[in-house]
Design a protein around this motif. Structure first.
Motif, PDB file in Angstrom:
ATOM      1  N   GLU A 196      36.857  38.695  36.682  1.00 33.67           N
ATOM      2  CA  GLU A 196      36.401  37.435  36.105  1.00 33.67           C
ATOM      3  C   GLU A 196      34.946  37.156  36.476  1.00 33.67           C
ATOM      4  O   GLU A 196      34.201  36.559  35.687  1.00 33.67           O
ATOM      5  N   ALA A 197      34.519  37.587  37.645  1.00 37.20           N
ATOM      6  CA  ALA A 197      33.134  37.366  38.078  1.00 37.20           C
ATOM      7  C   ALA A 197      32.164  38.302  37.376  1.00 37.20           C
ATOM      8  O   ALA A 197      30.952  38.064  37.400  1.00 37.20           O
ATOM      9  N   GLY A 198      32.682  39.388  36.778  1.00 35.38           N
ATOM     10  CA  GLY A 198      31.814  40.299  36.046  1.00 35.38           C
ATOM     11  C   GLY A 198      31.506  41.599  36.745  1.00 35.38           C
ATOM     12  O   GLY A 198      30.503  42.245  36.431  1.00 35.38           O
ATOM     13  N   ALA A 199      32.391  42.030  37.678  1.00 33.16           N
ATOM     14  CA  ALA A 199      32.181  43.317  38.332  1.00 33.16           C
ATOM     15  C   ALA A 199      32.155  44.435  37.301  1.00 33.16           C
ATOM     16  O   ALA A 199      32.934  44.431  36.343  1.00 33.16           O
ATOM     17  N   LEU A 200      31.255  45.387  37.497  1.00 33.09           N
ATOM     18  CA  LEU A 200      31.140  46.506  36.571  1.00 33.09           C
ATOM     19  C   LEU A 200      32.418  47.327  36.546  1.00 33.09           C
ATOM     20  O   LEU A 200      32.852  47.803  35.490  1.00 33.09           O
ATOM     21  N   ALA A 201      33.036  47.507  37.701  1.00 37.03           N
ATOM     22  CA  ALA A 201      34.311  48.212  37.833  1.00 37.03           C
ATOM     23  C   ALA A 201      34.942  47.752  39.138  1.00 37.03           C
ATOM     24  O   ALA A 201      34.248  47.316  40.059  1.00 37.03           O
ATOM     25  N   VAL A 202      36.266  47.830  39.209  1.00 37.54           N
ATOM     26  CA  VAL A 202      36.986  47.495  40.435  1.00 37.54           C
ATOM     27  C   VAL A 202      37.773  48.734  40.851  1.00 37.54           C
ATOM     28  O   VAL A 202      38.522  49.291  40.048  1.00 37.54           O
ATOM     29  N   HIS A 203      37.600  49.162  42.094  1.00 38.57           N
ATOM     30  CA  HIS A 203      38.187  50.410  42.573  1.00 38.57           C
ATOM     31  C   HIS A 203      39.300  50.108  43.569  1.00 38.57           C
ATOM     32  O   HIS A 203      39.173  49.228  44.421  1.00 38.57           O
ATOM     33  N   ALA A 204      40.374  50.859  43.460  1.00 43.00           N
ATOM     34  CA  ALA A 204      41.552  50.605  44.283  1.00 43.00           C
ATOM     35  C   ALA A 204      41.392  51.099  45.703  1.00 43.00           C
ATOM     36  O   ALA A 204      42.085  50.626  46.607  1.00 43.00           O
ATOM     37  N   SER A 205      40.513  52.052  45.931  1.00 42.52           N
ATOM     38  CA  SER A 205      40.347  52.623  47.266  1.00 42.52           C
ATOM     39  C   SER A 205      38.916  53.104  47.445  1.00 42.52           C
ATOM     40  O   SER A 205      38.182  53.300  46.467  1.00 42.52           O
ATOM     41  N   ALA A 206      38.546  53.328  48.704  1.00 41.44           N
ATOM     42  CA  ALA A 206      37.214  53.864  48.985  1.00 41.44           C
ATOM     43  C   ALA A 206      37.054  55.255  48.403  1.00 41.44           C
ATOM     44  O   ALA A 206      35.965  55.640  47.976  1.00 41.44           O
TER      45      ALA A 206
END
Length: 215
Positions: A196-206
């Motif tokens: 919602e904030a506009g992150a380019l991508a969200v990753h589940a783990s490092a």
């Protein structure tokens, strides 16, 4: 090719919630202030506590608790309770090995951030380490990011850094300077917060983040 990156600390590189929240609860007990235990959780973490705490417990209570919290956190083990998330060590070493210039950009007090990095043996991996000042002169993530960019010489164009963080504040603060932000989905964000904030991508783990950044 990725050349520069800004990295958040709490909720991104290390899980600092047990030390922060445990110290905060002890501070409330020492001051003798009432609080709802359900409100002192990971939702507080991200912006500075001097911003996130007053709306929950009131300005006067927060003003009484914060100095006690800082003492307990710094001197009674809270600061040392931060532990790296799985895969973060490999991520940092891989970025460094690839020649990526890394800067820490955290809303945590800079002196505390430096100690955490030193505890983990990470100090030498970072070209710059930027946090809030002791007198709260960098109260927003945008202010922290701006100082990190200044110290890095304002890289732009193909060399413009990416930001990696776990809360909406990281996304908003980096976007204020025209930077894209990758979300650390293993951190303290509420469901959907980073998207919602506009992150380019969200990753589940490092490990997932490392693959995306260095592919």
């Amino acid at each position: 090719m990725l050349t520069h990156i800004l990295l958040d600390l709490d909720g991104t590189l290390v899980d600092s919630a047990p030390g922060i929240l445990g110290s905060l609860r002890r501070a409330f007990d020492e001051v003798g202030a009432d609080y709802d235990p359900a409100t002192l959780d990971e939702r507080l973490l991200g912006p500075p506590l001097y911003d996130s705490l007053p709306p929950i417990v009131g300005v006067e209570t927060a003003a009484a608790v914060m100095p006690v919290y800082r003492r307990i956190y710094s001197e009674e083990g809270g600061l040392d309770a931060s532990t790296p998330y799985p895969g973060v060590e490999d991520l940092l070493r891989a970025l460094s090995g690839a020649g990526v210039v890394m800067a820490l950009a955290t809303s945590k007090a800079e002196h505390a951030a430096r100690k955490i990095l030193a505890n983990q043996g990470w100090t030498d991996l970072f070209t710059e380490i930027v946090g809030d000042t002791r007198d709260a002169q960098r109260p927003t993530k945008a202010a922290v990011v701006g100082e990190a960019l200044r110290l890095l010489g304002h890289p732009s164009g193909a060399d413009a850094p990416l930001m990696v963080g776990d809360r909406s504040h990281d996304v908003v603060g980096s976007r204020a300077h025209g930077l894209d932000c990758h979300g650390a989905g293993w951190g303290y964000a509420q469901p959907g917060e980073l998207v919602e904030a506009g992150a380019l991508a969200v990753h589940a783990s490092a490990a997932d983040l490392q693959a995306a950044l260095l592919s």
